[in-house]
Design a protein around this motif. Sequence first.
Motif, PDB file in Angstrom:
ATOM      1  N   GLY A   1      85.566   5.448  94.320  1.00 36.00           N
ATOM      2  CA  GLY A   1      85.773   6.891  94.221  1.00 36.00           C
ATOM      3  C   GLY A   1      86.129   7.511  95.564  1.00 36.00           C
ATOM      4  N   LEU A   2      85.434   7.092  96.617  1.00 37.31           N
ATOM      5  CA  LEU A   2      85.736   7.607  97.955  1.00 37.31           C
ATOM      6  C   LEU A   2      87.124   7.169  98.420  1.00 37.31           C
ATOM      7  N   LEU A   3      87.494   5.948  98.094  1.00 33.43           N
ATOM      8  CA  LEU A   3      88.820   5.449  98.462  1.00 33.43           C
ATOM      9  C   LEU A   3      89.912   6.260  97.763  1.00 33.43           C
ATOM     10  N   ILE A   4      89.705   6.548  96.495  1.00 34.97           N
ATOM     11  CA  ILE A   4      90.682   7.351  95.751  1.00 34.97           C
ATOM     12  C   ILE A   4      90.745   8.765  96.324  1.00 34.97           C
ATOM     13  N   CYS A   5      89.599   9.345  96.650  1.00 31.30           N
ATOM     14  CA  CYS A   5      89.582  10.686  97.264  1.00 31.30           C
ATOM     15  C   CYS A   5      90.329  10.700  98.590  1.00 31.30           C
ATOM     16  N   LEU A   6      90.181   9.650  99.371  1.00 30.62           N
ATOM     17  CA  LEU A   6      90.891   9.544 100.647  1.00 30.62           C
ATOM     18  C   LEU A   6      92.403   9.541 100.428  1.00 30.62           C
ATOM     19  N   PHE A   7      92.860   8.752  99.467  1.00 31.08           N
ATOM     20  CA  PHE A   7      94.294   8.684  99.213  1.00 31.08           C
ATOM     21  C   PHE A   7      94.827   9.981  98.606  1.00 31.08           C
ATOM     22  N   VAL A   8      94.026  10.655  97.800  1.00 28.39           N
ATOM     23  CA  VAL A   8      94.441  11.962  97.265  1.00 28.39           C
ATOM     24  C   VAL A   8      94.590  12.963  98.406  1.00 28.39           C
TER      25      VAL A   8
ATOM     26  N   ILE B   1     105.137   6.254  96.638  1.00 29.83           N
ATOM     27  CA  ILE B   1     104.993   4.988  95.913  1.00 29.83           C
ATOM     28  C   ILE B   1     104.173   4.004  96.731  1.00 29.83           C
ATOM     29  N   LEU B   2     104.438   3.927  98.031  1.00 34.21           N
ATOM     30  CA  LEU B   2     103.683   3.030  98.906  1.00 34.21           C
ATOM     31  C   LEU B   2     102.203   3.403  98.932  1.00 34.21           C
ATOM     32  N   LEU B   3     101.901   4.689  99.023  1.00 41.69           N
ATOM     33  CA  LEU B   3     100.506   5.129  99.023  1.00 41.69           C
ATOM     34  C   LEU B   3      99.815   4.817  97.698  1.00 41.69           C
ATOM     35  N   THR B   4     100.510   5.028  96.593  1.00 37.12           N
ATOM     36  CA  THR B   4      99.924   4.749  95.281  1.00 37.12           C
ATOM     37  C   THR B   4      99.632   3.261  95.116  1.00 37.12           C
ATOM     38  N   LEU B   5     100.590   2.427  95.486  1.00 35.32           N
ATOM     39  CA  LEU B   5     100.377   0.982  95.380  1.00 35.32           C
ATOM     40  C   LEU B   5      99.283   0.503  96.332  1.00 35.32           C
ATOM     41  N   SER B   6      99.240   1.067  97.519  1.00 31.28           N
ATOM     42  CA  SER B   6      98.194   0.698  98.477  1.00 31.28           C
ATOM     43  C   SER B   6      96.819   1.058  97.944  1.00 31.28           C
TER      44      SER B   6
END
Length: 72
Positions: A12-19, A54-59
């Motif tokens: 969850g924290l990783l997803i929040c970081l990327f958002v 796209i790169l951020l989403t795949l990462s």
Amino acid sequence: MNSIIATGVEIGLLICLFVAIRFFLDRAYQQLTKVSSIKKKKKDIEVIYQNIQILLTLSCLLLCLLLAGING
């Protein structure tokens, strides 16, 4: 049971970081398209912006899978 909760929180924290990264990237893109000298190259900037998204989403996806695999 605790490791499942910890893994969920980490993902969850990783997803929040990327958002958050995508949010700031979007703000920067909007500001960049307002600059008059760059308006001529808007199509090139748009392609670069889409590629970065796209790169951020795949990462994010790969890091979430890696995190789940390591902690699972």
